[in-house]
Design an enzyme around this catalytic site. Structure first.
Site, mmCIF file in Angstrom:
data_model
loop_
_atom_site.group_PDB
_atom_site.id
_atom_site.type_symbol
_atom_site.label_atom_id
_atom_site.label_comp_id
_atom_site.label_asym_id
_atom_site.label_seq_id
_atom_site.Cartn_x
_atom_site.Cartn_y
_atom_site.Cartn_z
ATOM 1 N N ASP A 153 -3.597 -22.275 -31.872
ATOM 2 C CA ASP A 153 -2.621 -22.909 -30.975
ATOM 3 C C ASP A 153 -3.262 -23.824 -29.938
ATOM 4 O O ASP A 153 -2.658 -24.117 -28.919
ATOM 5 C CB ASP A 153 -1.749 -21.839 -30.314
ATOM 6 C CG ASP A 153 -2.299 -21.361 -28.989
ATOM 7 O OD1 ASP A 153 -3.531 -21.236 -28.867
ATOM 8 O OD2 ASP A 153 -1.493 -21.129 -28.068
ATOM 9 N N GLU A 154 -4.486 -24.278 -30.194
ATOM 10 C CA GLU A 154 -5.120 -25.143 -29.197
ATOM 11 C C GLU A 154 -6.047 -26.163 -29.830
ATOM 12 O O GLU A 154 -6.574 -25.940 -30.930
ATOM 13 C CB GLU A 154 -5.899 -24.305 -28.184
ATOM 14 C CG GLU A 154 -6.923 -23.415 -28.831
ATOM 15 C CD GLU A 154 -7.770 -22.627 -27.834
ATOM 16 O OE1 GLU A 154 -8.270 -23.215 -26.866
ATOM 17 O OE2 GLU A 154 -7.943 -21.432 -28.056
HETATM 18 P P1 TTP Z 1 -2.985 -17.859 -26.282
HETATM 19 O O1 TTP Z 1 -2.936 -19.352 -26.186
HETATM 20 O O2 TTP Z 1 -4.039 -17.124 -25.539
HETATM 21 O O3 TTP Z 1 -1.588 -17.236 -25.802
HETATM 22 P P2 TTP Z 1 -0.117 -17.795 -25.935
HETATM 23 O O4 TTP Z 1 -0.075 -19.137 -26.584
HETATM 24 O O5 TTP Z 1 0.717 -16.742 -26.612
HETATM 25 O O6 TTP Z 1 0.371 -17.854 -24.448
HETATM 26 P P3 TTP Z 1 0.047 -18.955 -23.327
HETATM 27 O O7 TTP Z 1 1.343 -19.650 -23.065
HETATM 28 O O8 TTP Z 1 -0.438 -18.210 -22.153
HETATM 29 O O9 TTP Z 1 -0.992 -19.886 -23.932
HETATM 30 O O10 TTP Z 1 -3.103 -17.408 -27.787
HETATM 31 C C1 TTP Z 1 -2.469 -18.108 -28.844
HETATM 32 C C2 TTP Z 1 -1.928 -17.154 -29.879
HETATM 33 O O11 TTP Z 1 -2.981 -16.331 -30.392
HETATM 34 C C3 TTP Z 1 -0.893 -16.193 -29.326
HETATM 35 O O12 TTP Z 1 0.425 -16.711 -29.397
HETATM 36 C C4 TTP Z 1 -1.062 -14.975 -30.168
HETATM 37 C C5 TTP Z 1 -2.504 -15.007 -30.623
HETATM 38 N N1 TTP Z 1 -3.290 -14.003 -29.863
HETATM 39 C C6 TTP Z 1 -3.509 -12.762 -30.453
HETATM 40 O O13 TTP Z 1 -3.097 -12.517 -31.584
HETATM 41 N N2 TTP Z 1 -4.199 -11.810 -29.734
HETATM 42 C C7 TTP Z 1 -4.677 -12.046 -28.471
HETATM 43 O O14 TTP Z 1 -5.297 -11.164 -27.850
HETATM 44 C C8 TTP Z 1 -4.440 -13.346 -27.884
HETATM 45 C C9 TTP Z 1 -4.941 -13.659 -26.493
HETATM 46 C C10 TTP Z 1 -3.738 -14.275 -28.613
HETATM 47 MG MG MG Z 2 -1.362 -20.668 -26.014
#
Ligand code: TTP
Ligand code: MG
Length: 362
Positions: free
Chosen positions: A113-114
């Site tokens: 997701d990044e």
């Molecule tokens: P993140 O970008 O850390 O979290 P997010 O997108 O859900 O929330 P934010 O708006 O704060 O960015 O992680 C991206 C995806 O990776 C998240 O949707 C689910 C997965 N993930 C896991 O499966 N386990 C974990 O411990 C984390 C941190 C993320």
């Molecule tokens: Mg995220």
């Protein structure tokens, strides 16, 4: 009107908001407005495993990534608990990456997701901000997903900036304001600074990046070795790493740092198994099989080792990956040392279709 901020290098870090939960909400409009928690099965509060992520409604109840699912259930019993659907998220991810690709001079996907985007051709931060707005709008209208964008002179600053105003934020940090932006942040915002390092830093009186900047370079080097040198640079917002388009599929890995160094081999094995399982989920989500498997350990005192093997054929079999990982790790378990970290990664990745014969059998 102020003069435009011309810049040599401008980098975006784009991070999707509550990614897995946002995709689930998009797929099921009935979820709108309800707390959505994606992760292990809560089994009425008795489930094991953790929260992968949750939406903002659930975060209001104190639920967050990596929280044990049983605690998430206690805090938010009325939440909608969903098992992750990796194939769905990786499909969404691929589509988002295509929009990012068309906005970037160079794109480096950094996770599901990044991504980092080199957008230096914008020339000014004003133009970069405009591009970020357009990109968010594109992702919102075409994919019905929200993202946050950090803009900075390098990857380090861009990444911290994308987290500054979530969800849906755009944070631009021009060169001359990098220090002012970083200083009040916790040292945990820097790369490689997890709970363990934060604790060691706290013992040196370091909580914020400003505190860290005030520690002499030699002292950090003495305390943390080469990592200390990296910390010294990062505390000043210095990061020369280029946005590297080839990084994406080089490897998929997971590692875990223990809260306290441990010689509990059963615990370390179980942690390794969980790393293998997470890596395998990512592999399947992204549609990869792998040939090269690596186990990495860090013993107490930061001594780091890895062992690697390359299989004759690619695999995505959980049994093969797990038994190979345990075999690779055996000499480490036999060493009688305390573990600080264990991790597993796979490389030499290929799509299973690349393994199929090119012609239909007659
Ligand atoms: P993140 O970008 O850390 O979290 P997010 O997108 O859900 O929330 P934010 O708006 O704060 O960015 O992680 C991206 C995806 O990776 C998240 O949707 C689910 C997965 N993930 C896991 O499966 N386990 C974990 O411990 C984390 C941190 C993320
Ligand atoms: Mg995220």
């Amino acid at each position: 009107m102020s003069a435009p901020h011309c810049a040599a290098r401008i980098v975006f870090h784009v991070d999707m908001d509550c990614f897995f939960a946002a995709v689930e909400e998009r797929e099921s409009p009935g979820l709108k407005g309800r707390p959505v928690i994606v992760g292990a099965d809560p089994r009425g509060g008795l489930g094991r495993g953790i929260v992968a992520t949750c939406n903002y409604e659930a975060r209001r109840f104190g639920v967050r990534s990596a929280l044990p699912i049983s605690i998430a259930f206690q805090r938010c019993p009325k939440g909608v608990f969903l098992r992750p659907r990796f194939a769905l998220y990786s499909q969404a991810s691929r589509r988002v990456m295509q929009h990012l690709q068309s906005a970037a001079d160079v794109l480096e996907p950094a996770g599901i997701d990044e991504a980092y985007l080199d957008v230096s051709s914008c020339g000014t931060y004003e133009a970069a901000r405009e591009k970020a707005r357009g990109l968010q709008e594109k992702v919102r209208s075409a994919e019905r997903l929200s993202c946050s964008v950090g803009i900075g002179p390098n990857k380090l600053v861009a990444k911290i900036a994308s987290d500054h105003r979530k969800p849906g934020g755009i944070t631009a940090v021009i060169d001359s304001r990098v220090q002012e932006f970083l200083d009040p942040k916790g040292a945990g915002a820097l790369r490689g600074v997890g709970p363990k390092t934060r604790e060691r830093l706290a013992r040196l009186g370091v909580e914020t990046i400003r505190d860290l900047r005030n520690v002499p370079r030699e002292k950090l080097a003495r305390e943390f070795g080469r990592f200390g040198e990296a910390l010294w640079l990062e505390a000043r917002g210095l990061d020369e790493r280029p946005v590297d388009p080839s990084r994406e599929t080089k490897s998929i890995g997971r590692e875990h740092t223990f809260e306290a160094d441990t010689d509990d081999v059963a615990l370390v094995k179980e942690t390794l198994r969980r790393c293998v399982e997470r890596v395998r989920e990512d592999m399947l989500g992204e549609g990869f099989w792998a040939r090269t498997l690596t186990v990495k350990v860090r013993f107490e005192g930061y001594e780091t080792h890895s062992r690697q093997t390359t299989l004759r054929l690619s695999t995505a079999s959980g049994t093969v990956l797990e038994s190979a990982a345990l075999a690779l790790a055996r000499p480490f378990f036999d060493a009688g040392r305390k573990f600080r970290l264990i991790g597993f990664s796979v490389s030499k990745l290929c799509a299973p279709e690349e393994l199929l014969p090119l012609e239909e059998p007659v």
